[in-house]
Write a protein that holds these residues in place. Structure first.
Motif, mmCIF file in Angstrom:
data_model
loop_
_atom_site.group_PDB
_atom_site.id
_atom_site.type_symbol
_atom_site.label_atom_id
_atom_site.label_comp_id
_atom_site.label_asym_id
_atom_site.label_seq_id
_atom_site.Cartn_x
_atom_site.Cartn_y
_atom_site.Cartn_z
ATOM 1 N N TYR A 24 0.999 -1.273 -0.030
ATOM 2 C CA TYR A 24 -0.006 0.040 -0.012
ATOM 3 C C TYR A 24 1.064 1.065 -0.005
ATOM 4 C CZ TYR A 24 -4.129 2.784 1.453
ATOM 5 O OH TYR A 24 -5.365 3.724 1.379
ATOM 6 N N ARG A 25 1.900 1.349 0.860
ATOM 7 C CA ARG A 25 2.754 2.279 0.783
ATOM 8 C C ARG A 25 3.649 2.691 -0.532
ATOM 9 N NH1 ARG A 25 4.899 0.175 6.122
ATOM 10 N NH2 ARG A 25 4.356 1.478 7.727
ATOM 11 N N ILE A 83 -11.273 0.717 0.862
ATOM 12 C CA ILE A 83 -10.480 1.178 2.169
ATOM 13 C C ILE A 83 -10.923 0.315 3.234
ATOM 14 C CG2 ILE A 83 -10.526 3.174 3.745
ATOM 15 C CD1 ILE A 83 -9.381 3.824 1.150
ATOM 16 N N TRP A 84 -9.846 0.098 4.140
ATOM 17 C CA TRP A 84 -9.907 -0.696 5.233
ATOM 18 C C TRP A 84 -10.102 0.054 6.092
ATOM 19 C CZ3 TRP A 84 -10.136 -6.123 5.934
ATOM 20 C CH2 TRP A 84 -9.718 -6.923 4.922
ATOM 21 N N THR A 85 -11.362 0.380 6.993
ATOM 22 C CA THR A 85 -11.549 1.232 7.914
ATOM 23 C C THR A 85 -10.895 0.608 9.402
ATOM 24 O OG1 THR A 85 -13.539 0.287 8.243
ATOM 25 C CG2 THR A 85 -13.245 2.362 7.054
ATOM 26 N N GLN A 86 -10.835 1.322 10.453
ATOM 27 C CA GLN A 86 -10.387 0.641 11.778
ATOM 28 C C GLN A 86 -11.257 -0.359 12.105
ATOM 29 O OE1 GLN A 86 -7.245 1.320 13.172
ATOM 30 N NE2 GLN A 86 -7.828 -0.641 14.399
ATOM 31 N N SER A 100 0.355 -4.687 13.679
ATOM 32 C CA SER A 100 0.995 -3.996 14.738
ATOM 33 C C SER A 100 -0.056 -2.814 15.053
ATOM 34 C CB SER A 100 2.275 -3.640 14.438
ATOM 35 O OG SER A 100 2.465 -2.762 13.524
ATOM 36 N N ARG A 101 0.324 -2.067 16.265
ATOM 37 C CA ARG A 101 -0.658 -0.995 16.377
ATOM 38 C C ARG A 101 0.020 0.228 15.407
ATOM 39 N NH1 ARG A 101 -5.384 0.696 16.808
ATOM 40 N NH2 ARG A 101 -5.598 2.580 17.765
ATOM 41 N N GLN A 102 1.158 0.378 15.200
ATOM 42 C CA GLN A 102 1.785 1.293 14.564
ATOM 43 C C GLN A 102 1.318 0.965 13.051
ATOM 44 O OE1 GLN A 102 3.980 3.841 15.394
ATOM 45 N NE2 GLN A 102 3.339 4.651 13.367
ATOM 46 N N GLU A 109 -3.495 6.475 8.106
ATOM 47 C CA GLU A 109 -3.306 7.889 7.571
ATOM 48 C C GLU A 109 -3.053 7.601 5.967
ATOM 49 O OE1 GLU A 109 -1.509 11.717 7.350
ATOM 50 O OE2 GLU A 109 -2.501 10.710 9.035
ATOM 51 N N LEU A 110 -2.786 6.364 5.670
ATOM 52 C CA LEU A 110 -2.468 6.290 4.221
ATOM 53 C C LEU A 110 -3.912 6.597 3.380
ATOM 54 C CD1 LEU A 110 -0.316 3.244 4.048
ATOM 55 C CD2 LEU A 110 0.144 5.495 2.969
#
Length: 320
Positions: A24-25, A83-86, A100-102, A109-110
């Protein structure tokens, strides 16, 4: 000989799969740099960037190399399908996936800077705009598309896909052949570096062969059964992910390499079986999942992407 296979099996049969965002990045970086390019040009640049930038690794005992995600056994969030929401990520974690949480924070943010315009999304928009409750019921049920959310929850398939593979499906086959050379060169260099540091002479010799194999294919025609399998695997990775990507008649196009090696004394039947097992275990690393509504539709949270290429003895010659 098959002790190696048993050791690798223990590594690939796991209870939890990591969710990754490296692809994704890279996708977001390419889209930012090529925002004015046609879509197909953008996809070509993405494919090249995946080959150049996706993390690579060679695990202990491996004879056939090539990771399908940035982490072993991982699934990459695919931003081109939704989009993958939380809440979707939380649902994945509840189902046994790991993130991971990070990475969760980085993913959101992406998401704030990326709005995928996909065929699924555009079709869904058409259905939403019609305001036809009968069509919306079909849409949410997942009978004609992946299950969509209620309009009040926001448009989208609710997660899209997370899947293994370094490519964008079969639509860029010619570029895939070119860019798989980049990937192979990186693995060749890595294997050579690992061989220099390896203290076990047997493993050092294996890493040297891996390096030489990756330096030769896929830019050249395979000369051996091992090279043919490695060439197949690199190209398969660069065509994945795809839900409809088969291995074809693997037995037919691989048999000439096996037969030539066998006749020349370069390989035994047992060594050939070991190489096939290694490739099959690499295939078991590929995985795919989707948003929670789609997982309900498919009656399970795990959707393996394993192919089942046929392997059979050739037909005997016909005598008339």
């Amino acid at each position: 000989m098959y002790e190696r296979i048993e050791r690798i099996k223990k590594r690939v049969i796991v209870d939890h799969y990591p969710i990754c965002i490296e692809k994704y990045r890279i996708t977001a970086d390419v889209l930012e740099e090529s925002r004015h390019d046609p879509a197909m040009v953008q996809r070509g640049k993405m494919l090249k960037a995946y080959a150049e930038r996706m993390p690579i690794a060679i695990a202990d005992d491996e004879l056939i190399v090539g990771l399908g995600a940035s982490k072993p056994m991982g699934l990459e969030i695919d931003p081109n399908y939704g989009i993958w929401t939380q809440d979707e990520i939380d649902s994945l974690i509840e189902d046994g996936y790991e993130m991971s949480r990070q990475d969760q924070m980085d993913l959101q943010e992406l998401n704030r800077h990326h709005d995928p315009a996909t065929q699924i999304g555009m079709q869904g928009d058409i259905f939403y705009e019609q305001e036809d409750e009968r069509i919306l019921k079909l849409l949410k049920a997942g009978l004609i598309l992946p299950p969509w959310k209620d309009k009040a929850q926001g448009r989208g398939v609710g997660g899209g896909y997370a899947q293994s593979g370094l490519g964008l499906g079969p639509s860029l086959v010619l570029l895939m052949v070119d860019y798989s050379k980049i990937l192979a060169d990186r693995y060749s260099a890595l294997a050579a570096q690992m061989a220099e540091k390896e203290t076990d002479p047997v493993r050092r010799a294996e890493l040297t062969v891996i390096s030489e194999t990756c330096a030769w294919i896929p830019r050249n025609k395979p000369r051996t059964f091992r090279e043919a399998i490695q060439c197949f695997w690199f190209q398969f990775l660069m065509l994945s992910p795809s839900t409809t990507l088969p291995g074809g008649r693997f037995d037919q196009y691989m048999y000439p390499f096996y037969e030539a090696d066998l006749n020349a004394g370069r390989i035994t039947c047992e060594e050939a079986v070991e190489l096939l097992c290694c490739m099959r275990l690499k295939d078991m690393e590929l995985n795919r999942t989707s948003g929670k509504n789609n997982r309900k539709k498919n009656a399970g949270h795990e959707q393996r992407m394993m192919t089942n290429p046929p392997c059979r003895a050739p037909d005997p010659p016909l005598h008339t």
